[in-house]
Motif scaffolding. Sequence first.
Motif, mmCIF file in Angstrom:
data_model
loop_
_atom_site.group_PDB
_atom_site.id
_atom_site.type_symbol
_atom_site.label_atom_id
_atom_site.label_comp_id
_atom_site.label_asym_id
_atom_site.label_seq_id
_atom_site.Cartn_x
_atom_site.Cartn_y
_atom_site.Cartn_z
ATOM 1 N N GLY A 3 0.038 10.026 -2.700
ATOM 2 C CA GLY A 3 0.490 10.903 -3.786
ATOM 3 C C GLY A 3 1.294 10.159 -4.830
ATOM 4 N N GLU A 4 1.464 8.845 -4.647
ATOM 5 C CA GLU A 4 2.115 8.102 -5.731
ATOM 6 C C GLU A 4 1.604 6.670 -5.861
ATOM 7 N N LYS A 5 1.846 6.138 -7.073
ATOM 8 C CA LYS A 5 1.407 4.789 -7.392
ATOM 9 C C LYS A 5 2.108 3.788 -6.465
ATOM 10 N N PRO A 6 1.387 2.796 -5.925
ATOM 11 C CA PRO A 6 2.093 1.813 -5.092
ATOM 12 C C PRO A 6 3.053 0.972 -5.940
ATOM 13 N N LEU A 7 4.093 0.448 -5.291
ATOM 14 C CA LEU A 7 5.048 -0.392 -6.022
ATOM 15 C C LEU A 7 4.402 -1.726 -6.386
ATOM 16 N N LEU A 8 3.601 -2.230 -5.468
ATOM 17 C CA LEU A 8 2.912 -3.505 -5.715
ATOM 18 C C LEU A 8 1.426 -3.243 -5.901
ATOM 19 N N ALA A 9 0.831 -4.003 -6.808
ATOM 20 C CA ALA A 9 -0.587 -3.805 -7.112
ATOM 21 C C ALA A 9 -1.455 -4.360 -5.975
ATOM 22 N N HIS A 10 -2.711 -3.953 -6.020
ATOM 23 C CA HIS A 10 -3.676 -4.284 -4.965
ATOM 24 C C HIS A 10 -3.625 -5.752 -4.510
ATOM 25 N N LEU A 11 -3.749 -6.691 -5.446
ATOM 26 C CA LEU A 11 -3.795 -8.107 -5.049
ATOM 27 C C LEU A 11 -2.416 -8.612 -4.607
ATOM 28 N N GLU A 12 -1.368 -8.022 -5.157
ATOM 29 C CA GLU A 12 -0.014 -8.394 -4.710
ATOM 30 C C GLU A 12 0.175 -7.992 -3.245
ATOM 31 N N ARG A 13 -0.370 -6.820 -2.901
ATOM 32 C CA ARG A 13 -0.260 -6.348 -1.512
ATOM 33 C C ARG A 13 -1.128 -7.204 -0.586
ATOM 34 N N ALA A 14 -2.284 -7.639 -1.098
ATOM 35 C CA ALA A 14 -3.165 -8.496 -0.284
ATOM 36 C C ALA A 14 -2.486 -9.834 0.032
ATOM 37 N N LEU A 15 -1.702 -10.347 -0.930
ATOM 38 C CA LEU A 15 -1.005 -11.623 -0.707
ATOM 39 C C LEU A 15 -0.013 -11.517 0.459
ATOM 40 N N ALA A 16 0.651 -10.367 0.549
ATOM 41 C CA ALA A 16 1.604 -10.175 1.651
ATOM 42 C C ALA A 16 0.870 -10.204 2.991
ATOM 43 N N LEU A 17 -0.378 -9.760 3.001
ATOM 44 C CA LEU A 17 -1.148 -9.779 4.252
ATOM 45 C C LEU A 17 -1.585 -11.189 4.628
ATOM 46 N N VAL A 18 -2.088 -11.929 3.639
ATOM 47 C CA VAL A 18 -2.648 -13.258 3.963
ATOM 48 C C VAL A 18 -1.566 -14.182 4.531
ATOM 49 N N GLN A 19 -0.324 -14.036 4.024
ATOM 50 C CA GLN A 19 0.720 -14.926 4.528
ATOM 51 C C GLN A 19 1.203 -14.539 5.923
ATOM 52 N N CYS A 20 0.845 -13.348 6.388
ATOM 53 C CA CYS A 20 1.415 -12.846 7.653
ATOM 54 C C CYS A 20 0.713 -13.481 8.852
ATOM 55 N N ARG A 21 1.519 -13.954 9.792
ATOM 56 C CA ARG A 21 0.966 -14.723 10.923
ATOM 57 C C ARG A 21 0.059 -13.886 11.832
#
Length: 327
Positions: free
Chosen positions: A234-252
Amino acid sequence: MTTSEKRTRIWLDGCFDSGHFAHFNAVRQALTLVPSELPVHITVGVHSDAEILKNKGPPLFGERERYDVIRGCRWVDQVVEDVPYVTQLSTIDQYNIDFVVHGDDPVLDADGNDCYAFAKAAGRYVECKRTAGISTTSLIERILHPDKPRISSEEPLRELLRAFSQSATPNVPVLTGEKAVLPEEFPATRALTCGAWDCFGAGHVELLRRAREAGGGSLIVGVWDDATVEEVTGEKPLLAHLERALALVQCRHVDAVILHFPRTPSLSLLSSLGVSNVVTFGETYDADTSIKVLTVDCPPLQTVALLREKVHAQLQLFEDRQRRKGA
Ligand code: CTP
């Protein structure tokens, strides 16, 4: 550590607030920047809430969360909690550090002195390039002014995604949408989970850990695009799609990332990914009988709503912080 395991020891310190990709990128750059033939060992020192409040203003994420997010970064070997805001030679020596790495922004103490002067004088300071387009200050701005236009160039983020993916061992495939097919060498036991992964906090790290453990093999993570997140939350994410993907790729705990992942993946998508288990966190999921659905307890997650509440509860302090940062 035995002599045969000798490594070049690197130190980075900071607030590591708000789980954004620039902090992970600083750690990633540290892997290759130091002059060393040896493998590197990265120690990250993180300031407490009290230290940040004293020197900068209130942090967005609490200290426990900040410690645990950076601990989840695949390139981090060790986290030291509650380090002084001004780096001390004694701390660096205590951890047998060869080089201190920091972004190329000046870091001054309360008297205007360079916090890293001692490391520079000793030839033990290496600078990494500060990542453009994101900072804790800019995230606080997004919270305070959600309707203000945000910088929307995707190309630097795509470049960074490639760099993150290739800096992981083994590489983390980042694929797109319905036609995603993983490389042949990708491990055969594959579980999948998906979501928004916005405001990437300690709960997200723990959730991914649980998902990978439940799946018993590698973990493929789908990330919803901005429109899907808005539809679900119901609301816009704080971080955009690719910004959120970056947080995933760095996660062990993440082995592959699928962009533009649909809210309800089709069976053909799941089978082209070779997924045998889908991990959910309480929501119901209709899958074909060939896919096993595993339900895992969801830890408390950081959200835009919680951060907004925190900022508005201490509005004056946050506004003062922003003013000092020239936002
Ligand atoms: N960093 C970076 N690029 C950014 C933000 C931070 O390279 N856009 C680096 C810093 O230079 C430092 C490390 O990340 O080496 C940790 O920085 P930290 O003290 O946590 O953050 P700040 O520099 O204050 O930035 P922010 O406002 O994002 O918290």
